[in-house]
Design a protein around this motif. Structure first.
Motif, PDB file in Angstrom:
ATOM      1  N   HIS A 177       0.867  -1.179   0.000  1.00 55.05           N
ATOM      2  CA  HIS A 177       0.000   0.000   0.000  1.00 55.05           C
ATOM      3  C   HIS A 177       0.904   1.230   0.000  1.00 55.05           C
ATOM      4  CE1 HIS A 177      -3.443  -2.590   0.863  1.00 55.05           C
ATOM      5  NE2 HIS A 177      -2.694  -3.169   1.793  1.00 55.05           N
ATOM      6  N   PRO A 178       1.126   1.852  -1.170  1.00 54.55           N
ATOM      7  CA  PRO A 178       2.013   3.024  -1.211  1.00 54.55           C
ATOM      8  C   PRO A 178       1.511   4.130  -0.286  1.00 54.55           C
ATOM      9  CG  PRO A 178       1.539   2.209  -3.421  1.00 54.55           C
ATOM     10  CD  PRO A 178       0.615   1.480  -2.489  1.00 54.55           C
ATOM     11  N   ASP A 179       2.469   4.760   0.370  1.00 50.89           N
ATOM     12  CA  ASP A 179       2.163   5.841   1.311  1.00 50.89           C
ATOM     13  C   ASP A 179       3.187   6.949   1.104  1.00 50.89           C
ATOM     14  OD1 ASP A 179       0.656   6.661   3.931  1.00 50.89           O
ATOM     15  OD2 ASP A 179       2.783   6.985   4.345  1.00 50.89           O
ATOM     16  N   LEU A 180       2.705   8.183   0.972  1.00 46.88           N
ATOM     17  CA  LEU A 180       3.602   9.301   0.683  1.00 46.88           C
ATOM     18  C   LEU A 180       4.546   9.578   1.845  1.00 46.88           C
ATOM     19  CD1 LEU A 180       4.427  11.544  -1.241  1.00 46.88           C
ATOM     20  CD2 LEU A 180       2.617  12.975  -0.276  1.00 46.88           C
ATOM     21  N   THR A 181       4.067   9.447   3.072  1.00 41.41           N
ATOM     22  CA  THR A 181       4.936   9.706   4.231  1.00 41.41           C
ATOM     23  C   THR A 181       6.052   8.673   4.321  1.00 41.41           C
ATOM     24  OG1 THR A 181       3.047  10.671   5.404  1.00 41.41           O
ATOM     25  CG2 THR A 181       4.963  10.026   6.719  1.00 41.41           C
ATOM     26  N   ARG A 182       5.709   7.396   4.143  1.00 44.73           N
ATOM     27  CA  ARG A 182       6.752   6.355   4.160  1.00 44.73           C
ATOM     28  C   ARG A 182       7.742   6.550   3.021  1.00 44.73           C
ATOM     29  NH1 ARG A 182       2.607   2.453   5.498  1.00 44.73           N
ATOM     30  NH2 ARG A 182       2.497   1.927   3.287  1.00 44.73           N
ATOM     31  N   HIS A 183       7.258   6.927   1.845  1.00 48.37           N
ATOM     32  CA  HIS A 183       8.159   7.145   0.711  1.00 48.37           C
ATOM     33  C   HIS A 183       9.120   8.293   0.986  1.00 48.37           C
ATOM     34  CE1 HIS A 183       9.324   6.862  -3.532  1.00 48.37           C
ATOM     35  NE2 HIS A 183       9.375   8.189  -3.517  1.00 48.37           N
ATOM     36  N   ARG A 184       8.642   9.358   1.630  1.00 44.14           N
ATOM     37  CA  ARG A 184       9.534  10.485   1.962  1.00 44.14           C
ATOM     38  C   ARG A 184      10.569  10.052   3.002  1.00 44.14           C
ATOM     39  NH1 ARG A 184       5.903  13.596   3.470  1.00 44.14           N
ATOM     40  NH2 ARG A 184       5.503  14.589   1.458  1.00 44.14           N
ATOM     41  N   THR A 185      10.154   9.229   3.974  1.00 41.20           N
ATOM     42  CA  THR A 185      11.109   8.733   4.971  1.00 41.20           C
ATOM     43  C   THR A 185      12.158   7.829   4.327  1.00 41.20           C
ATOM     44  OG1 THR A 185       9.370   8.823   6.648  1.00 41.20           O
ATOM     45  CG2 THR A 185      11.314   7.500   7.148  1.00 41.20           C
ATOM     46  N   ALA A 186      11.733   6.972   3.384  1.00 43.86           N
ATOM     47  CA  ALA A 186      12.680   6.091   2.691  1.00 43.86           C
ATOM     48  C   ALA A 186      13.700   6.893   1.896  1.00 43.86           C
ATOM     49  CB  ALA A 186      11.918   5.142   1.775  1.00 43.86           C
ATOM     50  N   THR A 187      13.258   7.964   1.248  1.00 44.37           N
ATOM     51  CA  THR A 187      14.189   8.808   0.487  1.00 44.37           C
ATOM     52  C   THR A 187      15.209   9.465   1.406  1.00 44.37           C
ATOM     53  OG1 THR A 187      12.448   9.225  -1.145  1.00 44.37           O
ATOM     54  CG2 THR A 187      14.321  10.725  -1.128  1.00 44.37           C
ATOM     55  N   GLU A 188      14.764   9.931   2.579  1.00 41.38           N
ATOM     56  CA  GLU A 188      15.700  10.548   3.520  1.00 41.38           C
ATOM     57  C   GLU A 188      16.705   9.538   4.055  1.00 41.38           C
ATOM     58  OE1 GLU A 188      13.210  12.209   6.482  1.00 41.38           O
ATOM     59  OE2 GLU A 188      12.457  13.856   5.223  1.00 41.38           O
ATOM     60  N   ILE A 189      16.286   8.285   4.265  1.00 42.58           N
ATOM     61  CA  ILE A 189      17.225   7.265   4.742  1.00 42.58           C
ATOM     62  C   ILE A 189      18.309   7.006   3.716  1.00 42.58           C
ATOM     63  CG2 ILE A 189      17.437   4.816   5.339  1.00 42.58           C
ATOM     64  CD1 ILE A 189      14.673   4.978   6.597  1.00 42.58           C
ATOM     65  N   LEU A 190      17.918   6.849   2.442  1.00 40.24           N
ATOM     66  CA  LEU A 190      18.899   6.544   1.393  1.00 40.24           C
ATOM     67  C   LEU A 190      19.836   7.727   1.148  1.00 40.24           C
ATOM     68  CD1 LEU A 190      16.509   4.728  -1.103  1.00 40.24           C
ATOM     69  CD2 LEU A 190      18.331   3.670   0.228  1.00 40.24           C
ATOM     70  N   ALA A 191      19.311   8.921   1.128  1.00 39.94           N
ATOM     71  CA  ALA A 191      20.165  10.084   0.876  1.00 39.94           C
ATOM     72  C   ALA A 191      21.133  10.355   2.023  1.00 39.94           C
ATOM     73  CB  ALA A 191      19.293  11.322   0.621  1.00 39.94           C
ATOM     74  N   GLY A 192      20.801   9.912   3.241  1.00 40.88           N
ATOM     75  CA  GLY A 192      21.669  10.167   4.384  1.00 40.88           C
ATOM     76  C   GLY A 192      22.659   9.070   4.691  1.00 40.88           C
ATOM     77  N   LEU A 193      22.718   8.011   3.872  1.00 37.85           N
ATOM     78  CA  LEU A 193      23.660   6.926   4.148  1.00 37.85           C
ATOM     79  C   LEU A 193      25.103   7.378   4.035  1.00 37.85           C
ATOM     80  CD1 LEU A 193      21.938   3.922   2.314  1.00 37.85           C
ATOM     81  CD2 LEU A 193      21.970   4.425   4.750  1.00 37.85           C
ATOM     82  N   ARG A 194      25.385   8.350   3.176  1.00 34.29           N
ATOM     83  CA  ARG A 194      26.782   8.801   3.014  1.00 34.29           C
ATOM     84  C   ARG A 194      27.306   9.504   4.253  1.00 34.29           C
ATOM     85  NH1 ARG A 194      23.879  12.304  -0.541  1.00 34.29           N
ATOM     86  NH2 ARG A 194      23.915  14.503   0.108  1.00 34.29           N
ATOM     87  N   ARG A 195      26.426   9.917   5.171  1.00 30.27           N
ATOM     88  CA  ARG A 195      26.900  10.484   6.431  1.00 30.27           C
ATOM     89  C   ARG A 195      27.517   9.413   7.322  1.00 30.27           C
ATOM     90  NH1 ARG A 195      21.493  14.063   7.926  1.00 30.27           N
ATOM     91  NH2 ARG A 195      21.602  15.518   6.133  1.00 30.27           N
ATOM     92  N   HIS A 196      27.085   8.168   7.185  1.00 29.82           N
ATOM     93  CA  HIS A 196      27.621   7.076   7.987  1.00 29.82           C
ATOM     94  C   HIS A 196      28.815   6.403   7.314  1.00 29.82           C
ATOM     95  CE1 HIS A 196      24.036   7.271  10.596  1.00 29.82           C
ATOM     96  NE2 HIS A 196      23.383   7.531   9.477  1.00 29.82           N
ATOM     97  N   ASP A 197      28.839   6.388   5.979  1.00 30.70           N
ATOM     98  CA  ASP A 197      29.980   5.821   5.253  1.00 30.70           C
ATOM     99  C   ASP A 197      30.097   6.595   3.942  1.00 30.70           C
ATOM    100  OD1 ASP A 197      31.782   4.203   3.687  1.00 30.70           O
ATOM    101  OD2 ASP A 197      31.376   2.568   5.055  1.00 30.70           O
ATOM    102  N   PRO A 198      31.205   7.317   3.716  1.00 28.74           N
ATOM    103  CA  PRO A 198      31.321   8.136   2.497  1.00 28.74           C
ATOM    104  C   PRO A 198      31.325   7.322   1.220  1.00 28.74           C
ATOM    105  CG  PRO A 198      33.408   8.068   3.698  1.00 28.74           C
ATOM    106  CD  PRO A 198      32.385   7.440   4.593  1.00 28.74           C
ATOM    107  N   ARG A 199      31.463   6.004   1.315  1.00 26.50           N
ATOM    108  CA  ARG A 199      31.426   5.180   0.101  1.00 26.50           C
ATOM    109  C   ARG A 199      30.004   4.943  -0.388  1.00 26.50           C
ATOM    110  NH1 ARG A 199      34.640   0.016   2.092  1.00 26.50           N
ATOM    111  NH2 ARG A 199      33.190   0.366   3.822  1.00 26.50           N
ATOM    112  N   LEU A 200      29.005   5.214   0.430  1.00 25.42           N
ATOM    113  CA  LEU A 200      27.605   4.966   0.074  1.00 25.42           C
ATOM    114  C   LEU A 200      26.977   6.228  -0.514  1.00 25.42           C
ATOM    115  CD1 LEU A 200      26.454   2.824   3.128  1.00 25.42           C
ATOM    116  CD2 LEU A 200      27.277   2.046   0.903  1.00 25.42           C
ATOM    117  N   VAL A 201      27.585   6.757  -1.563  1.00 25.33           N
ATOM    118  CA  VAL A 201      27.055   7.933  -2.254  1.00 25.33           C
ATOM    119  C   VAL A 201      26.146   7.443  -3.381  1.00 25.33           C
ATOM    120  CG1 VAL A 201      27.609   9.997  -3.564  1.00 25.33           C
ATOM    121  CG2 VAL A 201      29.065   9.306  -1.661  1.00 25.33           C
TER     122      VAL A 201
END
Length: 313
Positions: A177-201
């Protein structure tokens, strides 16, 4: 007048032998008896590898067995950075002078096995011993010759089996069941991975492609911090050439099952106090209890109260 000295040299002697060429490099050879390494010209004069790769290849071949030649160890030894050294090691791998494989020890720890080859062509062209032919027992000749098999069932002796094609990668998980709030949270998780490891750009295209898979994890009750730990934990020490492929593999293979459905709790009818006898009974609305409702008769019509309008008059 002084006499001319005919035996004087016309110019000063340089001490260089006459066999040395007039231009280019000149070698002064010395025979080494210890602490030397034999390097083939196919490596030292390789025409396609960079100077960093040539230097790394010569240095690695001069080391004894057991010395660590990881990227961090080489970067600590030389002035070049980890990126430059990683490129040189990849060139050595591409031309067969180096191989690096990941293996798991019996204790469960992942290690990198590195093998250096001083003659890659010798390894490639090394002949293999022919396998012995299996001996077959002679079969008795039948008295009656069997009927020949149909031509369609026989195959030529030199027919090769078709090459196996690699199986396609499994599709990425998608939320039910697509949800706009969950999709926005998923995008923020993926975009912020490089803060934990610079290789995950990740590029914007990769973030859009993987956001649905992360939304599927969130839909199954996984917290954002848990998804982030799954994607950034226990990463390999080697350079990550395709972070999007690594994350897609983890999101697909480590997807937890959905939570089991919780059965609906039965509806409890509330307690009520009878308006007539004040006894407790269960009913959705206040009123009289069943006993009082059974004893209730039809309303009794009495004389009108003084001052009350009587419709019969």
């Amino acid at each position: 007048m002084a006499l001319q000295q005919l035996n004087a040299p016309s110019h000063a002697q340089s001490g260089i032998p006459a066999t040395v060429p007039p231009s280019g490099v000149a070698h002064q050879r010395h025979r080494h008896t210890d602490k030397f390494t034999v390097i083939g010209n196919h490596l030292a004069q390789h025409e396609e590898m960079s100077l960093v790769a040539l230097g790394l290849g010569v240095y690695i071949q001069s080391l004894p067995d057991g010395v660590n030649v990881g990227i961090k160890s080489l970067a600590a030894r030389f002035q070049e950075g980890e990126v430059t050294i990683a490129k040189g090691l990849r060139q050595l791998e591409a031309y067969g002078y180096l191989s690096r494989t990941r293996e798991r020890t019996p204790q469960g720890r992942w290690v990198t096995r590195t093998v250096a080859y001083d003659m890659p062509q010798a390894v490639i062209q090394q002949p293999t011993a022919p396998k012995p032919m299996p001996t077959r027992k002679p079969t008795p000749t039948p008295s009656v010759a069997p009927a020949p098999a149909p031509a369609t069932t026989s195959a030529p002796a030199n027919t090769r089996s078709p090459a196996r094609t690699p199986s396609p990668a499994p599709p990425l998980p998608e939320p039910g069941h697509p949800d706009l709030t969950r999709h926005r949270t998923a995008t923020e998780i993926l975009a912020g991975l490089r803060r934990h490891d610079p290789r995950l750009v990740l590029s914007e295209r990769d973030v859009r492609r993987l956001a649905g898979a992360v939304s599927a994890w969130l839909e199954r009750g996984i917290e954002s911090a848990a998804v982030q730990r799954t994607l950034t934990g226990l990463l390999p020490q080697d350079p990550i050439h395709s972070p999007a492929a690594l994350l897609a593999h983890r999101l697909t293979t480590l997807l937890p099952p959905p939570l089991p459905a919780v059965p609906a709790r039965p509806r409890v009818v509330p307690l009520q106090n009878c308006d007539r006898c004040d006894h407790a009974f269960r009913a959705p609305e206040p009123g009289n209890c069943p006993g009082c409702r059974e004893t209730d008769g039809p309303p009794v019509e009495g004389p009108p109260v003084e001052g009350e309008f009587d419709p019969r008059s």
